[in-house]
Design a protein around this motif. Structure first.
Motif, PDB file in Angstrom:
ATOM      1  N   LYS A 170      61.036  44.647  66.165  1.00  0.00           N
ATOM      2  CA  LYS A 170      62.469  44.925  66.084  1.00  0.00           C
ATOM      3  C   LYS A 170      63.219  43.657  65.681  1.00  0.00           C
ATOM      4  O   LYS A 170      62.801  42.537  65.983  1.00  0.00           O
ATOM      5  CB  LYS A 170      63.006  45.405  67.435  1.00  0.00           C
ATOM      6  CG  LYS A 170      62.261  46.585  68.051  1.00  0.00           C
ATOM      7  CD  LYS A 170      62.432  47.849  67.247  1.00  0.00           C
ATOM      8  CE  LYS A 170      61.959  49.076  68.022  1.00  0.00           C
ATOM      9  NZ  LYS A 170      60.548  49.015  68.442  1.00  0.00           N
ATOM     10  N   VAL A 171      64.326  43.845  64.999  1.00  0.00           N
ATOM     11  CA  VAL A 171      65.191  42.719  64.652  1.00  0.00           C
ATOM     12  C   VAL A 171      66.641  43.159  64.829  1.00  0.00           C
ATOM     13  O   VAL A 171      66.986  44.325  64.613  1.00  0.00           O
ATOM     14  CB  VAL A 171      64.933  42.242  63.200  1.00  0.00           C
ATOM     15  CG1 VAL A 171      65.379  43.293  62.190  1.00  0.00           C
ATOM     16  CG2 VAL A 171      65.604  40.910  62.926  1.00  0.00           C
ATOM     17  N   ARG A 172      67.471  42.220  65.278  1.00  0.00           N
ATOM     18  CA  ARG A 172      68.905  42.477  65.437  1.00  0.00           C
ATOM     19  C   ARG A 172      69.634  41.765  64.304  1.00  0.00           C
ATOM     20  O   ARG A 172      69.505  40.551  64.143  1.00  0.00           O
ATOM     21  CB  ARG A 172      69.392  41.981  66.803  1.00  0.00           C
ATOM     22  CG  ARG A 172      70.870  42.207  67.062  1.00  0.00           C
ATOM     23  CD  ARG A 172      71.206  42.097  68.553  1.00  0.00           C
ATOM     24  NE  ARG A 172      70.800  40.828  69.129  1.00  0.00           N
ATOM     25  CZ  ARG A 172      71.565  39.741  69.205  1.00  0.00           C
ATOM     26  NH1 ARG A 172      72.817  39.775  68.721  1.00  0.00           N
ATOM     27  NH2 ARG A 172      71.132  38.629  69.763  1.00  0.00           N
ATOM     28  N   LEU A 192      59.235  29.683  73.929  1.00  0.00           N
ATOM     29  CA  LEU A 192      60.057  29.822  75.123  1.00  0.00           C
ATOM     30  C   LEU A 192      61.050  30.969  74.970  1.00  0.00           C
ATOM     31  O   LEU A 192      61.271  31.751  75.904  1.00  0.00           O
ATOM     32  CB  LEU A 192      60.807  28.512  75.380  1.00  0.00           C
ATOM     33  CG  LEU A 192      61.796  28.500  76.552  1.00  0.00           C
ATOM     34  CD1 LEU A 192      61.048  28.615  77.878  1.00  0.00           C
ATOM     35  CD2 LEU A 192      62.626  27.221  76.530  1.00  0.00           C
ATOM     36  N   CYS A 193      61.632  31.093  73.782  1.00  0.00           N
ATOM     37  CA  CYS A 193      62.633  32.134  73.537  1.00  0.00           C
ATOM     38  C   CYS A 193      62.019  33.521  73.420  1.00  0.00           C
ATOM     39  O   CYS A 193      62.666  34.522  73.755  1.00  0.00           O
ATOM     40  CB  CYS A 193      63.422  31.811  72.272  1.00  0.00           C
ATOM     41  SG  CYS A 193      64.455  30.335  72.367  1.00  0.00           S
ATOM     42  N   LEU A 194      60.751  33.596  72.966  1.00  0.00           N
ATOM     43  CA  LEU A 194      60.171  34.895  72.647  1.00  0.00           C
ATOM     44  C   LEU A 194      59.207  35.455  73.681  1.00  0.00           C
ATOM     45  O   LEU A 194      58.945  36.666  73.685  1.00  0.00           O
ATOM     46  CB  LEU A 194      59.439  34.815  71.295  1.00  0.00           C
ATOM     47  CG  LEU A 194      60.318  34.605  70.065  1.00  0.00           C
ATOM     48  CD1 LEU A 194      59.459  34.562  68.802  1.00  0.00           C
ATOM     49  CD2 LEU A 194      61.364  35.706  69.944  1.00  0.00           C
ATOM     50  N   VAL A 195      58.666  34.605  74.547  1.00  0.00           N
ATOM     51  CA  VAL A 195      57.674  35.081  75.509  1.00  0.00           C
ATOM     52  C   VAL A 195      58.158  36.276  76.328  1.00  0.00           C
ATOM     53  O   VAL A 195      57.385  37.198  76.597  1.00  0.00           O
ATOM     54  CB  VAL A 195      57.207  33.924  76.422  1.00  0.00           C
ATOM     55  CG1 VAL A 195      56.581  34.458  77.702  1.00  0.00           C
ATOM     56  CG2 VAL A 195      56.187  33.061  75.686  1.00  0.00           C
ATOM     57  N   PRO A 196      59.453  36.329  76.742  1.00  0.00           N
ATOM     58  CA  PRO A 196      59.901  37.512  77.486  1.00  0.00           C
ATOM     59  C   PRO A 196      59.781  38.811  76.690  1.00  0.00           C
ATOM     60  O   PRO A 196      59.680  39.886  77.286  1.00  0.00           O
ATOM     61  CB  PRO A 196      61.376  37.191  77.798  1.00  0.00           C
ATOM     62  CG  PRO A 196      61.437  35.700  77.783  1.00  0.00           C
ATOM     63  CD  PRO A 196      60.502  35.290  76.693  1.00  0.00           C
ATOM     64  N   SER A 208      55.739  39.984  70.712  1.00  0.00           N
ATOM     65  CA  SER A 208      56.297  39.174  69.625  1.00  0.00           C
ATOM     66  C   SER A 208      55.192  38.372  68.944  1.00  0.00           C
ATOM     67  O   SER A 208      54.241  37.920  69.579  1.00  0.00           O
ATOM     68  CB  SER A 208      57.369  38.226  70.166  1.00  0.00           C
ATOM     69  OG  SER A 208      58.480  38.943  70.634  1.00  0.00           O
ATOM     70  N   LEU A 209      55.353  38.186  67.633  1.00  0.00           N
ATOM     71  CA  LEU A 209      54.352  37.466  66.856  1.00  0.00           C
ATOM     72  C   LEU A 209      54.529  35.968  67.041  1.00  0.00           C
ATOM     73  O   LEU A 209      55.625  35.433  66.863  1.00  0.00           O
ATOM     74  CB  LEU A 209      54.477  37.821  65.374  1.00  0.00           C
ATOM     75  CG  LEU A 209      53.322  37.351  64.492  1.00  0.00           C
ATOM     76  CD1 LEU A 209      52.114  38.249  64.670  1.00  0.00           C
ATOM     77  CD2 LEU A 209      53.730  37.319  63.030  1.00  0.00           C
ATOM     78  N   PRO A 216      59.672  43.786  70.665  1.00  0.00           N
ATOM     79  CA  PRO A 216      59.008  42.595  70.123  1.00  0.00           C
ATOM     80  C   PRO A 216      59.632  42.141  68.801  1.00  0.00           C
ATOM     81  O   PRO A 216      60.227  42.935  68.067  1.00  0.00           O
ATOM     82  CB  PRO A 216      57.559  43.051  69.917  1.00  0.00           C
ATOM     83  CG  PRO A 216      57.698  44.515  69.654  1.00  0.00           C
ATOM     84  CD  PRO A 216      58.841  44.984  70.530  1.00  0.00           C
ATOM     85  N   TYR A 217      59.457  40.861  68.528  1.00  0.00           N
ATOM     86  CA  TYR A 217      60.074  40.239  67.346  1.00  0.00           C
ATOM     87  C   TYR A 217      58.991  39.645  66.466  1.00  0.00           C
ATOM     88  O   TYR A 217      58.021  39.058  66.940  1.00  0.00           O
ATOM     89  CB  TYR A 217      61.027  39.144  67.840  1.00  0.00           C
ATOM     90  CG  TYR A 217      61.621  38.255  66.781  1.00  0.00           C
ATOM     91  CD1 TYR A 217      62.699  38.677  66.006  1.00  0.00           C
ATOM     92  CD2 TYR A 217      61.135  36.971  66.585  1.00  0.00           C
ATOM     93  CE1 TYR A 217      63.266  37.843  65.052  1.00  0.00           C
ATOM     94  CE2 TYR A 217      61.687  36.130  65.632  1.00  0.00           C
ATOM     95  CZ  TYR A 217      62.762  36.560  64.862  1.00  0.00           C
ATOM     96  OH  TYR A 217      63.319  35.729  63.929  1.00  0.00           O
ATOM     97  N   LEU A 218      59.166  39.813  65.160  1.00  0.00           N
ATOM     98  CA  LEU A 218      58.224  39.226  64.207  1.00  0.00           C
ATOM     99  C   LEU A 218      58.798  37.899  63.712  1.00  0.00           C
ATOM    100  O   LEU A 218      58.413  36.844  64.167  1.00  0.00           O
ATOM    101  CB  LEU A 218      57.946  40.212  63.064  1.00  0.00           C
ATOM    102  CG  LEU A 218      56.755  39.908  62.145  1.00  0.00           C
ATOM    103  CD1 LEU A 218      56.267  41.191  61.493  1.00  0.00           C
ATOM    104  CD2 LEU A 218      57.145  38.921  61.076  1.00  0.00           C
ATOM    105  N   GLY A 219      59.745  37.929  62.801  1.00  0.00           N
ATOM    106  CA  GLY A 219      60.416  36.707  62.372  1.00  0.00           C
ATOM    107  C   GLY A 219      59.511  35.667  61.751  1.00  0.00           C
ATOM    108  O   GLY A 219      58.297  35.710  61.894  1.00  0.00           O
TER     109      GLY A 219
END
Length: 295
Positions: A130-132, A168-172, A176-177, A288-291
């Protein structure tokens, strides 16, 4: 015939890249000179020549129990005269088998066009990441920016530091990739070849970065931004405004990012395929985030 690439195939691989993505030679050359490994590239050869290929870049997915080994399908392409014969579908099946054989639990991909989501669905991929997205006018950015003295403005940060911030920002957001420090360094280096700017700031122990590029029409695309405090984020906007000249800033952010929280629209941005019969939707929360995906 499907096989792993060989070092002497790089000229043919660069040709496939140029033809399929309509890009100058410097782009595939940078990738092939800085990231290429034969064991991460599958090639469909016809008559002894490369007709199609894809790259399986080593990656990880964040989970509550630690990182899960995965790969990211990148630069998948078939020569125009060879399309419609099922070569790419066969390559994706081979990638799943090879990935599972080396211990990958998931395969991730970011289709370059919306129409390709259906194609990848036929090979077992499901919409997952997902992306915002939101657009912020320059005057709003100026209101949010912090120009406080004594802060480290537009600093140079190492890949380990920035990748640690990203983690740190993505672990929650489980699922996430994640990249290794070396792959993070390559991703940002590849971005520079495409004209992206990596802007970093530091405020005490807090850090923030943004990946920016011109988007046309007086706009700037911020394809990834990470900050571990609102103060660092405010300082980051000051640096972005100083380094870019745009009227509008288009953001792609993790769903739960602290940056402009509650604003924007959530949409699908990438797919996943479980290997070895794993359930891809066991991750919670499922945002989850890819980015930073070399798109």
């Amino acid at each position: 015939m499907i096989e792993f690439a060989k070092w002497d195939m790089r000229r043919e691989l660069a040709h496939i890249w140029q033809v399929c993505f309509d890009e100058p030679k410097r782009f595939p050359n940078y990738f092939l000179n800085n990231c290429f490994r034969p064991e991460n590239c599958l090639v469909y050869t016809v008559g002894g020549h490369a007709a199609a290929c894809l790259y399986m870049l080593p990656a990880m997915l964040a989970s509550d129990g630690g990182d899960l080994q995965a790969h990211y399908i990148f630069a998948a392409g078939t020569l125009p005269e060879m399309r419609g014969r099922g070569y790419m579908s066969d390559l994706l099946a081979a990638a799943a088998s090879a990935g599972a054989g080396r211990g990958d639990m998931y395969s991730a991909v970011l289709p370059s066009q919306k129409s390709l989501y259906r194609f990848y669905e036929k090979s077992g991929y499901k919409s997952f990441f997902k992306v915002r997205t939101l657009t912020v006018r320059r005057d709003k950015m100026e209101q949010t920016a912090c120009h406080a003295q004594g802060k480290m403005f537009n600093v140079i940060c190492g890949s380990h530091s920035l990748n640690s911030l990203r983690r740190l920002c993505l672990v929650p957001n489980t699922g996430s990739l994640m990249w290794s420090d070396a792959m993070f360094s390559f991703c940002t280096g590849m971005g520079k070849i495409y004209g992206e700017k990596l802007i970093c700031v530091k405020s005490g122990d807090n850090t923030a970065y943004a990946v920016c590029s011109a988007a046309g029409g007086g706009s700037c695309l911020i394809s990834e931004a990470m900050a571990d405090s609102t103060e660092a984020a405010s300082l980051l906007w000051a640096a972005v405004l100083n380094k870019t000249n745009a009227e509008n800033y288009m953001f792609r952010l993790p769903a739960d990012s602290m940056i402009f929280p509650g604003n924007g629209e959530l949409s699908v941005f990438g797919m996943i395929k479980p290997l070895c019969g794993i359930n891809s939707f066991k991750f919670t929360p499922n945002r989850p985030y890819l980015g930073l995906g070399l798109d």
